[in-house]
Scaffold this active site. Structure first.
Site, PDB file in Angstrom:
ATOM      1  N   ASP A 103      42.078  84.534  35.268  1.00 16.72           N
ATOM      2  CA  ASP A 103      40.686  85.769  35.190  1.00 16.72           C
ATOM      3  C   ASP A 103      39.882  86.428  36.332  1.00 16.72           C
ATOM      4  OD1 ASP A 103      41.584  85.138  32.250  1.00 16.72           O
ATOM      5  OD2 ASP A 103      39.225  85.072  31.777  1.00 16.72           O
ATOM      6  N   SER A 153      34.614  88.474  30.845  1.00 15.89           N
ATOM      7  CA  SER A 153      33.532  88.663  31.405  1.00 15.89           C
ATOM      8  C   SER A 153      32.800  87.977  32.125  1.00 15.89           C
ATOM      9  CB  SER A 153      32.461  88.850  30.152  1.00 15.89           C
ATOM     10  OG  SER A 153      32.818  88.133  28.923  1.00 15.89           O
ATOM     11  N   ALA A 179      34.424  85.223  34.192  1.00 15.20           N
ATOM     12  CA  ALA A 179      35.356  85.713  35.339  1.00 15.20           C
ATOM     13  C   ALA A 179      34.270  86.595  36.186  1.00 15.20           C
ATOM     14  CB  ALA A 179      36.255  86.030  35.545  1.00 15.20           C
TER      15      ALA A 179
HETATM   16  O1  PMV Z   1      40.067  84.113  26.694  1.00 16.86           O
HETATM   17  P1  PMV Z   1      40.622  84.826  28.089  1.00 16.86           P
HETATM   18  O2  PMV Z   1      40.203  85.918  29.191  1.00 16.86           O
HETATM   19  O3  PMV Z   1      39.533  83.175  29.264  1.00 16.86           O
HETATM   20  O4  PMV Z   1      41.273  83.966  28.554  1.00 16.86           O
HETATM   21  C1  PMV Z   1      41.977  82.531  28.751  1.00 16.86           C
HETATM   22  C2  PMV Z   1      43.481  82.056  29.148  1.00 16.86           C
HETATM   23  C3  PMV Z   1      43.813  81.334  28.549  1.00 16.86           C
HETATM   24  O5  PMV Z   1      45.185  81.312  29.310  1.00 16.86           O
HETATM   25  C4  PMV Z   1      43.870  80.901  27.743  1.00 16.86           C
HETATM   26  C5  PMV Z   1      43.090  80.231  30.203  1.00 16.86           C
HETATM   27  C6  PMV Z   1      43.610  80.257  31.433  1.00 16.86           C
HETATM   28  O6  PMV Z   1      42.712  79.153  31.667  1.00 16.86           O
HETATM   29  O7  PMV Z   1      43.991  81.149  31.807  1.00 16.86           O
END
Ligand code: PMV
Length: 290
Positions: A131, A87, A89
């Site tokens: 993201d 969300s 991003a």
């Molecule tokens: O929780 P999210 O959708 O922001 O995903 C984060 C993904 C991670 O690999 C844990 C962090 C990143 O910056 O890639």
């Protein structure tokens, strides 16, 4: 008053979360849900309309994207907030595109990515960029963080993904910090996740094989300590309802589980019976350049 609109897609990480922070590839897919930012010129400070969540990071993001003065911003989202569906991003990408629209500029996906990165850092500290790479480009992407980042668009498979909401938000920055503090033992698990990614890519059109790999990925994320009892229960619920496989998606701690299903109906019925918020997500196609 003239209004300008920008959109950013939400995303689901098929495989490679956390490992991507350390340079392993990850696969993520844009989904048919996202954020729409509408901006209109106003006298006085840039601000979000009443009813927008009162989050200091969001205020800082608006200023970073649009400047201190001159814009009234309306954000509409059909993404559950803080649930690993990208969300923040999507907000960043939507704001960057809205500003470009206001300035009557076309903007390349590379420029959207760079500008949105500075906004994502406000939310997540040192994000890998996965993201907003997906949010800015759409479709299915293999992503390796930079510098320089590598984006490889992949053909979009026909996937039926059911999203199960754990009902609580995960804090991405805290989860990433928690993994970092574990040091070497975590690196060994991350390398095993990294090794799964090419296998997932090779299995994208083979539902049962792909499902089994997703469940394997979940087990590794659990070993890494980023799952929770609730997320494990949701994975089990999906498997019991006949899903080919399931895993948490995103940083973990809370957020969502994704389940790959031949037929989503039994899982949706089981989720409803257990009062779990569940919905089908369809991949969003690659974006056209604005
Ligand atoms: O929780 P999210 O959708 O922001 O995903 C984060 C993904 C991670 O690999 C844990 C962090 C990143 O910056 O890639």
């Amino acid at each position: 008053m003239t209004r300008f609109v920008g959109q950013g897609a939400g995303k689901l990480i098929l495989t490679g979360e956390h490992a991507v922070v350390y340079g392993w590839p990850a696969l993520a897919i844009a989904v048919d849900r996202g954020v729409k930012a509408t901006i209109e010129a106003t006298d006085g400070p840039t601000h979000a309309v009443a009813g927008t969540p009162d989050d200091p990071r969001l205020k800082a993001a608006l200023i970073q994207a649009l400047g201190r003065e001159g814009w009234r911003v309306t954000l509409e989202s059909d993404l559950p907030l803080g649930r690993g569906m990208g969300s923040s991003a999507a907000i960043a990408v939507a704001l960057v595109r809205a500003r470009a629209a206001a300035e009557q500029r076309s903007i390349s996906p590379d420029d959207v990515f760079e500008l949105a990165f500075s906004i994502e850092r406000i939310f997540h500290g040192t994000p890998s960029g996965l993201d907003h790479a997906v949010s800015s480009r759409g479709g299915l992407l293999r992503y390796v963080k930079g510098p320089p980042p590598h984006f490889t668009p992949l053909p979009c498979p026909r996937l039926t993904l059911v999203v199960l909401d754990s009902g609580s938000a995960g804090n991405t920055k805290d989860m990433v910090d928690q993994v970092r503090k574990q040091g070497e033992p975590a690196q060994r698990i991350l390398a095993r996740i990294g090794a799964l990614v090419p296998q997932v890519e090779a299995a994208l059109n083979d539902g049962p094989a792909l499902g089994a790999l997703l469940t394997q990925n979940h087990a590794l994320l659990r070993e890494l300590g980023v799952s929770s009892d609730r997320l494990d229960q949701l994975v089990q619920l999906a498997l019991d309802a006949g899903a080919w496989g399931a895993k948490l998606a995103g940083a973990g701690g809370g957020g969502v589980v994704i389940a790959l299903c031949a037929d989503p109906a039994p899982l949706l019925a089981s989720a409803a019976q257990h009062h779990i918020d569940a919905f089908i997500c369809t991949p969003a196609p690659p974006c056209e350049v604005q």
